[in-house]
Design an enzyme around this catalytic site. Structure first.
Site, PDB file in Angstrom:
ATOM      1  N   ARG A  42      10.923  73.596  77.068  1.00 48.78           N
ATOM      2  CA  ARG A  42       9.574  73.950  76.775  1.00 48.78           C
ATOM      3  C   ARG A  42       9.610  75.260  75.969  1.00 48.78           C
ATOM      4  O   ARG A  42       8.353  75.302  75.306  1.00 48.78           O
ATOM      5  CB  ARG A  42       9.144  74.336  78.438  1.00 48.78           C
ATOM      6  CG  ARG A  42       9.863  75.357  79.342  1.00 48.78           C
ATOM      7  CD  ARG A  42       9.452  75.294  80.788  1.00 48.78           C
ATOM      8  NE  ARG A  42      10.384  75.952  81.491  1.00 48.78           N
ATOM      9  CZ  ARG A  42      10.331  77.157  82.151  1.00 48.78           C
ATOM     10  NH1 ARG A  42       9.209  77.641  81.919  1.00 48.78           N
ATOM     11  NH2 ARG A  42      11.120  77.749  82.766  1.00 48.78           N
TER      12      ARG A  42
ATOM     13  N   ASP B   6       4.741  75.217  79.729  1.00 47.49           N
ATOM     14  CA  ASP B   6       4.403  73.535  80.080  1.00 47.49           C
ATOM     15  C   ASP B   6       3.027  73.457  80.474  1.00 47.49           C
ATOM     16  O   ASP B   6       2.321  74.458  80.720  1.00 47.49           O
ATOM     17  CB  ASP B   6       5.549  73.010  80.748  1.00 47.49           C
ATOM     18  CG  ASP B   6       5.459  73.894  82.227  1.00 47.49           C
ATOM     19  OD1 ASP B   6       4.400  74.044  82.843  1.00 47.49           O
ATOM     20  OD2 ASP B   6       6.624  73.977  82.740  1.00 47.49           O
TER      21      ASP B   6
ATOM     22  N   TYR C 293      17.930  65.390  76.337  1.00 50.54           N
ATOM     23  CA  TYR C 293      16.475  65.217  77.049  1.00 50.54           C
ATOM     24  C   TYR C 293      15.661  64.224  76.301  1.00 50.54           C
ATOM     25  O   TYR C 293      15.661  64.234  74.943  1.00 50.54           O
ATOM     26  CB  TYR C 293      15.930  66.556  77.106  1.00 50.54           C
ATOM     27  CG  TYR C 293      16.674  67.693  78.069  1.00 50.54           C
ATOM     28  CD1 TYR C 293      16.192  67.711  79.479  1.00 50.54           C
ATOM     29  CD2 TYR C 293      17.580  68.324  77.659  1.00 50.54           C
ATOM     30  CE1 TYR C 293      16.941  68.709  80.242  1.00 50.54           C
ATOM     31  CE2 TYR C 293      18.139  69.344  78.168  1.00 50.54           C
ATOM     32  CZ  TYR C 293      17.990  69.368  79.471  1.00 50.54           C
ATOM     33  OH  TYR C 293      18.658  70.303  80.152  1.00 50.54           O
TER      34      TYR C 293
ATOM     35  N   ASP D 174      13.834  71.770  86.465  1.00 50.74           N
ATOM     36  CA  ASP D 174      12.531  72.209  87.173  1.00 50.74           C
ATOM     37  C   ASP D 174      11.790  71.217  87.904  1.00 50.74           C
ATOM     38  O   ASP D 174      12.145  70.042  87.542  1.00 50.74           O
ATOM     39  CB  ASP D 174      11.663  72.865  85.753  1.00 50.74           C
ATOM     40  CG  ASP D 174      12.176  74.008  85.199  1.00 50.74           C
ATOM     41  OD1 ASP D 174      12.755  74.842  85.782  1.00 50.74           O
ATOM     42  OD2 ASP D 174      11.500  74.419  83.871  1.00 50.74           O
TER      43      ASP D 174
END
Length: 289
Positions: free
Chosen positions: A173, A81, A67, A39
């Site tokens: 998210r 988010d 991540y 993203d």
């Protein structure tokens, strides 16, 4: 024409396609693709495939990814988010131990409901297009795997750093949102940095400025994507002809069954192949990659 793989440290605010468009201009080639979309708010490891190496994209997309994310508690948004519209706000009094206590329920094989703000298509329409129209549709849960999930640091009374090692298709998210729900105060993702994808790490990545300055010299060979597999070197011209024609060939050596990187007599990477009961069969050819 340029061929190979380049690992980009994607900057914040860029889409993965923005990165590919920039690289097409720098490397002066149209044949460029990426593996594992990030993203715009996310940064970090984005493997990009150039020229003949684009044949390998599908192999890169399915691997594990790592991540580092910031979990922000007390806020629920429509995008899951902090870039989205706030739907709920709640007071937060969560300790590190309390956060750690809920993580086991999000480890292993779990189900996630994809967020409305995602590129998944339902009825031929992307969810984020429907979401921008103010529409919500039913989404079926999808199974993903969280191999490792840990709290690395507490940044503030509401913010925590998480490290996640997960399968393809995991929405970090959504993970942050669901953890917030489990804690009873709501939550969303405040930042995301991918530290590993397709076996490549941040230490192996380059910025777009690096590529602008150094160009094709930063490309790595296509076979670097398959470095976890053992090497098999062809030792006879007739066998190499068979291989280059896409035909199976017999292996005289006593080798264990499995996947191998196949190289020609001159050291050229030819293909990724499967050995079974003495016969080597191509999975994917990379002649000229």
């Amino acid at each position: 024409m340029a061929n190979g793989i380049i690992i980009i440290d994607k900057p914040e605010g860029w889409t993965s396609m923005d990165v590919c468009a920039k690289l097409r201009g720098i490397l002066k080639t149209k044949k460029i693709g990426h593996a594992g979309t990030l993203d715009p708010m996310a940064t970090g490891v984005l493997p990009v495939f150039v020229g003949q190496a684009t044949r390998a994209v599908s192999f890169a997309e399915s691997g594990r990814k790592e991540y580092v994310a910031t979990l922000h508690l007390g806020q629920v948004t429509n995008t899951q988010d902090t870039t989205g519209e706030t739907l709920e706000e709640h007071p937060v009094s969560v300790t590190m131990d309390e956060l750690r206590a809920v993580l086991p329920q999000f480890t292993g094989d779990i189900e996630q409901i994809p967020p409305m703000f995602s590129a998944i298509k339902i009825g031929g329409q992307k969810l984020y297009d429907l979401a921008r129209q103010g529409k919500t549709v039913e989404r079926k849960p999808r199974q993903v795997t969280i191999y490792e999930l840990e709290v690395a640091k507490q940044l503030s009374p509401t913010d925590f750093t998480l490290r996640i090692l997960c399968s393809k298709g995991t929405y970090v998210r959504t993970l942050c949102h669901d953890i917030g729900q489990a804690l009873g105060c709501g939550g969303c993702m405040a930042s995301l940095r991918r530290t590993m994808a397709a076996g490549f790490t941040l230490e192996e990545s380059y910025t777009l400025d690096d590529v602008q300055a150094q160009g094709e010299t930063l490309l790595r060979d296509t076979d670097s994507l398959f470095r976890q597999y053992p090497v098999y070197r062809i030792g006879h011209p007739r066998v190499e002809v068979l291989c280059r024609n896409g035909n199976p060939f017999f292996v005289k050596e006593a080798l264990p069954d499995g996947i191998y990187r196949i190289y020609g007599m001159d050291g050229t990477f030819l293909c990724l192949s499967q050995l079974q009961e003495g016969t080597m069969t191509s999975i994917k050819n990379f002649f000229g990659a």
